[in-house]
Design a protein around this motif. Structure first.
Motif, mmCIF file in Angstrom:
data_model
loop_
_atom_site.group_PDB
_atom_site.id
_atom_site.type_symbol
_atom_site.label_atom_id
_atom_site.label_comp_id
_atom_site.label_asym_id
_atom_site.label_seq_id
_atom_site.Cartn_x
_atom_site.Cartn_y
_atom_site.Cartn_z
ATOM 1 N N ILE A 289 9.172 2.579 5.013
ATOM 2 C CA ILE A 289 9.129 1.194 4.798
ATOM 3 C C ILE A 289 8.149 0.746 6.168
ATOM 4 C CG2 ILE A 289 10.803 0.553 3.671
ATOM 5 C CD1 ILE A 289 12.551 -0.015 6.194
ATOM 6 N N VAL A 290 7.563 -0.504 5.955
ATOM 7 C CA VAL A 290 6.649 -1.139 7.101
ATOM 8 C C VAL A 290 7.031 -2.402 7.191
ATOM 9 C CG1 VAL A 290 4.606 0.610 6.820
ATOM 10 C CG2 VAL A 290 4.924 -1.374 5.385
ATOM 11 N N MET A 298 4.228 -2.411 -0.946
ATOM 12 C CA MET A 298 4.103 -2.015 -2.315
ATOM 13 C C MET A 298 2.923 -0.992 -2.579
ATOM 14 S SD MET A 298 4.139 -4.648 -5.329
ATOM 15 C CE MET A 298 3.416 -4.277 -7.187
ATOM 16 N N ASN A 299 1.709 -1.525 -1.789
ATOM 17 C CA ASN A 299 0.392 -0.932 -2.201
ATOM 18 C C ASN A 299 0.711 0.650 -1.694
ATOM 19 O OD1 ASN A 299 -1.434 -3.080 -2.435
ATOM 20 N ND2 ASN A 299 -0.571 -3.755 -0.795
ATOM 21 N N LEU A 300 1.167 0.990 -0.577
ATOM 22 C CA LEU A 300 1.818 2.241 -0.257
ATOM 23 C C LEU A 300 2.625 3.059 -1.460
ATOM 24 C CD1 LEU A 300 2.873 2.487 3.463
ATOM 25 C CD2 LEU A 300 0.535 3.522 2.483
ATOM 26 N N GLY A 337 -1.179 5.644 8.780
ATOM 27 C CA GLY A 337 -2.426 4.630 9.129
ATOM 28 C C GLY A 337 -2.064 3.319 8.753
ATOM 29 N N ALA A 338 -1.112 3.323 7.786
ATOM 30 C CA ALA A 338 -0.321 1.908 7.287
ATOM 31 C C ALA A 338 0.383 1.285 8.257
ATOM 32 C CB ALA A 338 0.182 2.015 5.805
ATOM 33 N N GLN A 339 1.334 2.413 8.917
ATOM 34 C CA GLN A 339 2.435 2.391 9.761
ATOM 35 C C GLN A 339 1.740 1.670 10.875
ATOM 36 O OE1 GLN A 339 5.388 2.295 9.734
ATOM 37 N NE2 GLN A 339 6.000 3.458 7.881
ATOM 38 N N ASN A 383 -8.607 -1.951 7.178
ATOM 39 C CA ASN A 383 -7.066 -1.808 7.052
ATOM 40 C C ASN A 383 -6.153 -2.677 6.259
ATOM 41 O OD1 ASN A 383 -6.367 0.543 8.942
ATOM 42 N ND2 ASN A 383 -7.954 -0.492 9.770
ATOM 43 N N TYR A 384 -6.768 -3.960 6.177
ATOM 44 C CA TYR A 384 -5.883 -5.118 5.519
ATOM 45 C C TYR A 384 -6.297 -4.903 3.905
ATOM 46 C CZ TYR A 384 -3.896 -9.531 4.462
ATOM 47 O OH TYR A 384 -3.022 -10.612 3.848
#
Ligand code: RFL
Ligand code: PHB
Length: 391
Positions: A289-290, A298-300, A337-339, A383-384
């Protein structure tokens, strides 16, 4: 009963996986602990990356999304009384979309059921047996009766509070965890959005986010202490805080209306590695989770199951099991990367409870560095808006 893939959880991850498998002729069943009305009305995410929208469309689940979603070319960052727009469309040629998670879930449930994919609601998985054998089973409770399903593989898509992670032996995983010293108070409001794009506001009193669900419904968030009780927040107190954190003199005004929901959410970064043990695969929030500041969760979840479905397809169509071995590593690159991005956006925009004036000035300087440079804005935009999904 026997299916090829037993899926635990009818959130975005489980529902998308079932659809991707069905399109490849692979049988699955979804067990969901909650009722159908509950999952179809649970207000959570709102922002989808281009890659997520493309995946929903390509799998034939995007009819209503295409009609009702709100495309956004940019976002605004507000700090020190100044407005700064990041135009993602111009910088990187990609945009993002507002469409409520519960709407996407509704659409995905309808398409799966119409295609004959079984979804058992109010069926709670309690334990797995034999995940390191050829024939794992899921034990679940349905209508007060305990039942089992035999599968070739199990996909644990049961979110952060699910049971799937417990299917790993304690020594078989490593957890990476970080709690933040604040939460978000989220409200839904019957009022048009304050602005036609999302507003991310840095303020000494704490972060505020103005987002939306439709042209007539706003979704707003306030940084609050962790474990805050939403009942401490009267409507007057909420509006007063939004007015202060948005500020004045820049042409924007808080659009007030009837508050229809108030809820406090915790802020946490968490990853468990690896995401596979034997014939059990974790996907989505069950594995990571982020904090929601980067709008990545949700994207991940969707990108994980896109990778996982390719592994099942390679196995059932060609007998190639190599993608199972690669699953965890492939997902974790994107997840970390998202983290990093979610942590960075959170650190950049929130006020730490023990922040010194120095820290606030340093954050403003960093925000100026990012917004004052095409390279900085491009980094944020890439990134966004999300890296393209693996096809
Ligand atoms: P979910 O959606 O939690 O679904 C898991 C499902 O499993 C069920 N379940 C079980 N079923 C059977 N047996 C059991 N033992 C079970 N235990 C649990 C649950 O009832 C549930 O239906 O996980 P999934 O599919 O991995 O999807 C993840 C997303 O829901 C999550 O990452 C996002 O909501 C995060 N998030 C955002 N993500 C974005 O991409 N963009 C956003 O704008 C965004 N905003 C947000 C967010 C999350 C938020 N909250 C509430 C934490 C904003 C907020 C405020
Ligand atoms: C939302 O619309 O709920 C939303 C949008 C962007 C975020 C978080 C939540 O960063």
């Amino acid at each position: 009963m026997h299916v090829q893939v037993g899926i635990v959880g009818a959130g975005p991850a489980g529902l998308m996986l079932a659809r991707l498998l069905h399109l490849q002729g692979i049988s699955s069943i979804i067990l969901e602990s909650r009722s159908r009305p509950y999952v179809e009305t649970r207000v959570r995410a709102g922002l989808l990356e281009q890659g997520s929208v493309d995946l929903i469309n390509e799998t034939g689940m995007g009819d209503r999304l295409r009609r009702e979603c709100l495309p956004h070319d940019g976002i605004e960052l507000l700090f020190n009384g100044e407005r700064h727009r990041v135009n993602m469309q111009e910088l990187i040629g990609r945009r993002v979309y507002i469409y409520g998670q519960q709407e996407a879930v509704k659409d995905m449930i309808a398409v799966n059921l119409a295609a004959g994919v079984p979804i058992h609601f109010e069926a709670e998985a309690v334990a797995f047996e034999g995940v390191d054998s050829e024939r794992p089973t899921i034990r679940y409770r349905h209508g007060g009766v305990e039942k089992t399903i035999a599968c070739d593989y199990i996909a644990g898509c049961d979110g952060f509070h699910g049971v799937s992670r417990n299917g790993f032996p304690a020594s078989g995983r490593k957890d990476y965890d970080r709690a933040y010293p604040f939460g978000w108070l989220g409200i839904l409001v019957d009022a048009p959005p304050s602005h036609d794009e999302l507003l991310y506001c840095h303020h000494e009193r704490g972060f505020a986010l103005f987002t939306m669900r439709s042209p007539t419904v706003s979704r707003l968030y306030l940084q609050v202490p962790p474990d805050e009780d939403e009942n401490n927040w009267s409507d007057d107190r909420i509006w007063s805080e939004f007015h202060q954190r948005l500020g004045t003199g820049h042409g924007l005004k808080v659009s007030e209306g009837r508050i229809t929901q108030k809820v406090v959410v915790e802020m946490r970064s968490y990853v468990t590695e690896p995401m596979r043990f034997g014939r059990l695969f974790l996907a989505g929030d069950s594995a990571h989770i982020v904090p929601p500041t980067g709008a990545k969760g949700m994207n991940l979840a969707l990108s994980d199951v896109n990778v996982l479905a390719k592994a099942f397809t390679a196995f059932y169509k060609r007998g190639d099991a190599s993608l199972f071995d690669a699953y965890s590593e492939k997902c974790l690159r994107r997840i970390w990367g998202a983290q990093h991005f979610s942590w960075w956006m959170t650190s950049l925009l929130h006020t730490m409870p023990d922040a010194l004036s120095f820290d606030v000035r340093r954050q403003i300087a960093e925000l100026r560095t990012i917004t004052g440079s095409i390279a900085g804005q491009t980094l944020l935009a890439e990134n966004y808006a999300g890296l393209p999904m693996e096809m």
